[in-house]
Design a protein around this motif. Structure first.
Motif, short mmCIF file in Angstrom:
data_model
loop_
_atom_site.label_atom_id
_atom_site.label_comp_id
_atom_site.label_asym_id
_atom_site.label_seq_id
_atom_site.Cartn_x
_atom_site.Cartn_y
_atom_site.Cartn_z
N GLU A 171 0.84 -1.21 0.00
CA GLU A 171 0.00 0.00 0.00
C GLU A 171 0.87 1.26 0.00
O GLU A 171 0.80 2.09 0.89
CB GLU A 171 -0.96 -0.02 1.19
N PRO A 172 1.72 1.40 -1.03
CA PRO A 172 2.72 2.48 -1.04
C PRO A 172 2.11 3.85 -1.31
O PRO A 172 1.08 3.98 -1.97
CB PRO A 172 3.64 2.06 -2.18
N GLU A 173 2.80 4.86 -0.81
CA GLU A 173 2.44 6.24 -1.13
C GLU A 173 3.09 6.68 -2.45
O GLU A 173 2.60 7.58 -3.12
CB GLU A 173 2.91 7.17 -0.01
N LEU A 174 4.22 6.07 -2.77
CA LEU A 174 4.98 6.37 -4.00
C LEU A 174 5.16 5.08 -4.78
O LEU A 174 5.61 4.08 -4.23
CB LEU A 174 6.34 6.97 -3.65
N LEU A 175 4.81 5.11 -6.06
CA LEU A 175 4.95 3.95 -6.92
C LEU A 175 5.94 4.31 -8.04
O LEU A 175 5.73 5.28 -8.78
CB LEU A 175 3.60 3.57 -7.51
N ILE A 176 7.02 3.54 -8.13
CA ILE A 176 8.05 3.75 -9.15
C ILE A 176 8.01 2.54 -10.09
O ILE A 176 8.15 1.40 -9.64
CB ILE A 176 9.44 3.91 -8.53
N MET A 177 7.83 2.79 -11.39
CA MET A 177 7.66 1.69 -12.34
C MET A 177 8.59 1.90 -13.53
O MET A 177 8.62 2.97 -14.13
CB MET A 177 6.20 1.63 -12.82
N ASP A 178 9.37 0.86 -13.83
CA ASP A 178 10.36 0.94 -14.91
C ASP A 178 9.84 0.16 -16.12
O ASP A 178 9.83 -1.07 -16.12
CB ASP A 178 11.69 0.35 -14.42
N GLU A 179 9.40 0.89 -17.14
CA GLU A 179 8.87 0.30 -18.39
C GLU A 179 7.76 -0.73 -18.11
O GLU A 179 7.85 -1.89 -18.53
CB GLU A 179 10.01 -0.36 -19.18
N PRO A 180 6.69 -0.32 -17.42
CA PRO A 180 5.66 -1.30 -17.05
C PRO A 180 4.91 -1.88 -18.23
O PRO A 180 4.30 -2.95 -18.12
CB PRO A 180 4.72 -0.50 -16.14
N MET A 181 4.91 -1.19 -19.38
CA MET A 181 4.15 -1.66 -20.54
C MET A 181 5.00 -2.42 -21.55
O MET A 181 4.49 -2.91 -22.55
CB MET A 181 3.48 -0.48 -21.24
N ALA A 182 6.31 -2.53 -21.31
CA ALA A 182 7.20 -3.14 -22.29
C ALA A 182 6.88 -4.62 -22.48
O ALA A 182 6.84 -5.38 -21.52
CB ALA A 182 8.66 -2.96 -21.87
N GLY A 183 6.63 -5.02 -23.71
CA GLY A 183 6.39 -6.42 -24.03
C GLY A 183 5.12 -6.98 -23.47
O GLY A 183 4.98 -8.20 -23.34
N VAL A 184 4.16 -6.12 -23.14
CA VAL A 184 2.90 -6.56 -22.52
C VAL A 184 1.79 -6.53 -23.55
O VAL A 184 1.66 -5.57 -24.31
CB VAL A 184 2.56 -5.65 -21.31
N ASP A 185 0.96 -7.58 -23.57
CA ASP A 185 -0.13 -7.64 -24.52
C ASP A 185 -1.18 -6.56 -24.24
O ASP A 185 -1.23 -6.00 -23.14
CB ASP A 185 -0.80 -9.03 -24.47
N LEU A 186 -2.00 -6.28 -25.25
CA LEU A 186 -2.95 -5.18 -25.16
C LEU A 186 -3.91 -5.34 -23.99
O LEU A 186 -4.20 -4.37 -23.28
CB LEU A 186 -3.74 -5.06 -26.48
N ALA A 187 -4.41 -6.55 -23.77
CA ALA A 187 -5.36 -6.77 -22.67
C ALA A 187 -4.71 -6.42 -21.33
O ALA A 187 -5.34 -5.75 -20.48
CB ALA A 187 -5.82 -8.23 -22.65
N SER A 188 -3.45 -6.82 -21.13
CA SER A 188 -2.77 -6.49 -19.88
C SER A 188 -2.45 -5.01 -19.80
O SER A 188 -2.48 -4.42 -18.71
CB SER A 188 -1.49 -7.32 -19.74
N GLN A 189 -2.14 -4.37 -20.93
CA GLN A 189 -1.92 -2.92 -20.93
C GLN A 189 -3.15 -2.20 -20.41
O GLN A 189 -3.04 -1.26 -19.61
CB GLN A 189 -1.59 -2.43 -22.34
N GLU A 190 -4.33 -2.63 -20.85
CA GLU A 190 -5.56 -1.97 -20.42
C GLU A 190 -5.81 -2.18 -18.93
O GLU A 190 -6.21 -1.26 -18.22
CB GLU A 190 -6.73 -2.50 -21.25
N VAL A 191 -5.53 -3.41 -18.45
CA VAL A 191 -5.68 -3.68 -17.02
C VAL A 191 -4.71 -2.82 -16.21
O VAL A 191 -5.08 -2.22 -15.19
CB VAL A 191 -5.45 -5.18 -16.72
N LEU A 192 -3.46 -2.74 -16.67
CA LEU A 192 -2.46 -1.98 -15.93
C LEU A 192 -2.78 -0.49 -15.94
O LEU A 192 -2.58 0.20 -14.93
CB LEU A 192 -1.08 -2.24 -16.53
N ALA A 193 -3.28 0.01 -17.06
CA ALA A 193 -3.65 1.43 -17.13
C ALA A 193 -4.78 1.73 -16.15
O ALA A 193 -4.77 2.76 -15.46
CB ALA A 193 -4.06 1.80 -18.56
#
Length: 271
Positions: free
Chosen positions: A162-184
């Motif tokens: 339950e972080p206050e700060l989220l740091i993400m390094d290339e979270p969408m790289a190599g991810v299929d469209l369905a997972s991109q939508e979930v992650l967004a």
């Protein structure tokens, strides 16, 4: 979105320099991320984006400069449960047989006492899995997952504390469209709840509506800090433009090599 001028800095880098081996990678960058902001780090491969976020969490030592987290010098910062980190996509279990729940639970350890899980900890893990749409795979071995599902597990692991700060390094790289939508959607929910976010991205993609500021790096220097670049339909893709070092739309600061007396325009650059 938050008025950046009135909120406290969550991340502050001042004059940060860093080398990898004998190669200078960061050449004195300044970067401030205020509470509630969503900031994207953009740039060509080798521009220093991933190195910059890895200096923030202490994975890469700095040669000079200062880094503060939540107002505390990083060398004295100990409250790591406030920060969730999603590395570039790797095998979620690091080659060790593990279930989805076990991997996500590892992200909760910083909130436990002596590694003992209580009811609230188990609920936080289940909630993190729900957020990324992986609750139905909780008992599965991570080796059975697709690349996009691996990425969801890594994000759930970061959210479990339950972080206050989220740091993400290339979270969408190599991810299929369905997972991109979930992650967004997951990220949208986190931002709505007040989480501060620093993202390394190659393309803005489906995350573009969430981005408050873009910081473009080139050769380890800040080339642009301000509104996200807007690429018209007729222009080359952002990644190709960055690779060539083209000026960005809204790229309105003075270069280090600009003629003396050149006047910068307002970019929203944070001090």
């Amino acid at each position: 979105m938050t008025a950046s001028g009135t909120t406290e800095p969550v991340i502050s880098l001042r004059g940060v320099r860093a080398d990898l081996g004998a190669r200078p990678v960061l050449r004195g960058i300044d970067l401030t991320v205020h509470r509630g902001e969503v900031v994207a780090l953009l740039g060509a491969n080798g521009s220093g984006k991933s190195t910059a976020v890895r200096t923030v969490i202490g994975q890469v030592p700095i040669g000079s400069g200062e880094i503060e987290l939540f107002g505390t010098p990083r060398r004295r910062f100990r409250d790591w449960a406030r920060i969730g980190y999603v590395p570039q996509r790797t095998t979620a279990a690091g080659g060790v047989p593990a279930t989805v729940t076990e991997v996500v639970s590892s992200g909760r350890l910083s909130r436990t006492r002596f590694g003992v899980f209580r009811k609230g900890d188990r609920e936080a893990v289940r909630h993190a899995l729900d957020l990324v749409g992986m609750a139905d795979r909780a008992r599965d071995n991570v080796d059975a997952l697709s690349g996009g599902q691996h990425q969801r597990v890594l994000i759930a692991r970061a959210l479990a504390s339950e972080p206050e700060l989220l740091i993400m390094d290339e979270p969408m790289a190599g991810v299929d469209l369905a997972s991109q939508e979930v992650l967004a959607q997951t990220l949208k929910n986190q931002v709505a709840a007040g989480t501060t976010v620093l993202l390394v991205l190659h393309e803005l993609g489906p995350l573009e509506p969430l981005i408050d500021r873009a910081v473009v790096l080139r050769d380890g220097c800040v080339q642009h800090d301000g509104p996200p670049p807007k690429a018209a339909a007729s222009t080359p893709p952002l990644s190709a433009s960055l690779e060539r070092g083209d000026p960005q739309p809204g790229h309105d600061h003075v270069h280090p090599h600009a003629p003396a007396g050149a006047e910068p325009m307002r970019t929203g650059l944070l001090s």
